[in-house]
Design an enzyme around this catalytic site. Structure first.
Site, PDB file in Angstrom:
ATOM      1  N   CYS A   1      59.819  22.910  19.426  1.00  0.00           N
ATOM      2  CA  CYS A   1      59.291  21.546  19.381  1.00  0.00           C
ATOM      3  C   CYS A   1      58.264  21.327  20.484  1.00  0.00           C
ATOM      4  O   CYS A   1      57.200  20.739  20.253  1.00  0.00           O
ATOM      5  CB  CYS A   1      60.435  20.548  19.512  1.00  0.00           C
ATOM      6  SG  CYS A   1      59.928  18.822  19.359  1.00  0.00           S
TER       7      CYS A   1
ATOM      8  N   CYS B   1      68.524  16.803  18.473  1.00  0.00           N
ATOM      9  CA  CYS B   1      68.293  15.474  17.905  1.00  0.00           C
ATOM     10  C   CYS B   1      68.545  15.405  16.402  1.00  0.00           C
ATOM     11  O   CYS B   1      69.041  14.396  15.903  1.00  0.00           O
ATOM     12  CB  CYS B   1      66.875  15.007  18.232  1.00  0.00           C
ATOM     13  SG  CYS B   1      65.550  15.970  17.461  1.00  0.00           S
TER      14      CYS B   1
END
Length: 359
Positions: free
Chosen positions: A104, A201
């Site tokens: 990410c 997440c």
């Protein structure tokens, strides 16, 4: 004219203070929250600290109003799905244990956000990472350890490119977490005491296997055999996506002694079981190497290498292989060097580079 910086605001205290510090330093600051993932289980994300939920946007917007800076939400769902979620699933199907935060950082928080920021006239992007960036005497940019070892996040940033580093600011790396919270409280920021987000997440319940089942469907391998290194069958496992190297809990094997996952063999759908001692090795090979403090290495190099985020690191010698991969021979054997995780090499306080563990 003021230099313009886009600050990635997650709604947490670190990125909020980063925006505040940069404004105080005279930058033209723009706050941006990256919309990267949206799920029907909003409540689960909120329980995880709201790092990708609606409360993150609300908190970041309130901070931006307090700081009197422009604030926007940008959609990066497509990039996140491709470079993080799909990568996460594919690696588990290969018997690897990936680090989605590293992917990410490289492909979403930097590559995608930086590109859009430059397109709107920004000079830099900034984040709330606990790390610093230095320009070295050789002209290269390198990540440097933060002032607080307890929160140092340099491990997850090893694969940033020189171009990305040249357009990045990391003001939080000069402070401890307590100092950051104190600055936020003094400034009246509404997130001064907001808890840090936890876990991955997009898997807020920490149930990786169920997430992979939903995403990969029929591609997920079914139950198979627990075996010893020499192939003796010990029992049956639930599927390789339920296991990672070094795992002890959840094996349900009546062996009469503590046993661990020592290897995963996706080609035969086997999970290898062995002793704790079998998890130790003094040689770790990695691929997809990104050099940071140097352009390349040609001769053996002494480094401190970390094989996972919370690993304190061990000293060893780095040797480049003919195929471009890098072998680290450690002075002291390391435990559970896991394929799919990163091995990051340090010289002093700076990141020399890193790569993905394959062996």
């Amino acid at each position: 004219m003021k230099k313009k910086v886009v600050v990635g605001m997650s709604g947490g205290v670190d990125s909020s203070v980063a925006a505040m510090l940069l404004k105080e330093q005279g930058y033209d600051v723009i706050g941006v929250t990256m919309q990267i993932w949206q799920d029907e289980e909003e409540a689960a994300k909120e329980a995880n600290g709201g790092c990708c939920g609606l409360s993150a946007v609300d908190d970041a917007r309130r901070v931006a109003e307090r700081l009197e800076i422009p604030y926007y939400v940008m959609n990066f769902k497509k990039e996140f799905k491709c470079h993080v979620m799909d990568y996460f699933v594919d690696e588990y199907l290969r018997g690897h244990t990936p680090n989605p935060c590293i992917a990410c950082n490289r492909y979403v928080k930097w590559e995608s956000l930086l590109q859009r920021s430059l397109e709107i006239g920004a000079d830099y992007i900034a984040t709330g990472h606990y790390a610093r960036i230095d320009r070295l005497p050789n002209g290269r940019f390198a990540i440097r350890n933060s002032v607080t070892a307890a929160k140092d996040q340099t491990y997850a940033l090893y694969n940033l490119t020189q171009d990305q580093l040249s357009h990045t600011l990391m003001p939080v790396g000069e402070y401890t977490k307590d100092e950051i919270r104190a600055l936020a409280e003094e400034a009246g920021l509404p997130v001064a005491h907001k808890p840090d987000s936890q876990e991955i997440c997009f898997v807020p319940d920490n149930d990786y296997a169920s997430f992979i089942d939903r995403e990969a469907g029929e591609k997920v391998p079914g139950p198979g055999n627990f075996v010893t290194e020499d192939g003796r069958i010990l029992g049956h496992h639930k599927g390789i996506t339920h296991y990672t190297l070094g795992q002890r809990r959840g094996l349900d094997l009546p062996m009469g002694e503590r046993v661990f996952v020592t290897a995963i063999r996706p080609e035969t759908n086997e999970v290898v079981i062995g002793s704790n001692q079998e998890l130790f090795t003094d040689k770790v090979l990695c691929e997809n190497v990104n050099y940071m403090a140097v352009e390349n290495i040609t001769e053996p190099v002494r480094v401190l290498a970390k094989i996972r985020y919370n690993h304190k690191g061990e000293h060893g010698t780095l040797t480049k292989q003919p195929d471009g991969r890098v072998l680290c021979t450690f002075d002291v054997p390391v435990r559970a060097a896991t394929p799919g995780q990163a091995m990051v090499f340090y010289q002093g306080e700076h990141v020399l580079g890193g790569g993905t563990i394959v062996l």
